[in-house]
Motif scaffolding. Structure first.
Motif: not given
Length: 175
Positions: A148-164
């Motif tokens: 099984e897999m979980g995949f998510a991200w958070f993108q900051e207003s400046g465009g940087k993306i934090w992937w997990t």
């Protein structure tokens, strides 16, 4: 012959106009990358593109494919946002939590197999390619025990993306 040359020149100019124009060039002579901005319409497709890509890589290695899991996704989303708050890519939460703690808090009853993280301005598939270049994250993605897999991200207003990306194996024993 003149008519042929005129038509050939016109065709060449038309094709040249279709060629992509190069973007800005950095001091190293390489094109400067533009930030990948995730639109609302892309948002719902990203997890499935990642799942399909991960499963293609796993299939090529003779490893069982993965299924998306909502609890693992919740743990991944929590960590992606938290890395942004901390402004650093690492596997521990701002509260000291480990990946095991986060999947347990999200209600996952299986066992954590691994976690891959990234701080970037690149797409999910470029991030996957970078993970596959690193032996530690490649092992997380290709681990035959994962189901099984979980995949998510958070993108900051400046465009940087934090992937997990989090992988696990179902089971009643807990993590």
């Amino acid at each position: 012959m003149t008519r042929f040359l005129s038509l050939a020149s016109a065709a060449a100019l038309t094709l040249a106009a279709c060629a992509p124009t190069p973007g800005a060039i950095g001091p190293d002579g390489q094109p400067i990358q533009r930030a990948y901005n995730i639109s609302n319409s892309e948002d719902s497709r990203i997890s499935y593109r990642m799942l399909d890509s991960v499963n293609a890589l796993r299939s090529n290695q003779g490893v069982p494919t993965l299924q998306l899991n909502s609890q693992l996704r919740a743990a991944a989303a929590t960590h992606a946002r938290d890395m942004s708050v901390q402004n650093r890519p690492w596997h521990f939460g701002s509260d000291g939590s480990s990946p095991v703690d986060r999947v347990r808090r999200a209600g996952y009853s299986g066992e954590l197999v691994g976690e891959a993280i990234s701080e970037t301005f690149e797409t999910e598939l470029e991030t996957l390619a970078a993970w596959m270049d690193d032996p530690a994250t490649r092992d997380v993605i290709l681990n035959p025990e994962a189901r099984e897999m979980g995949f998510a991200w958070f993108q900051e207003s400046g465009g940087k993306i934090w992937w997990t990306l989090v992988t696990g194996t179902p089971g009643g024993t807990g993590v």
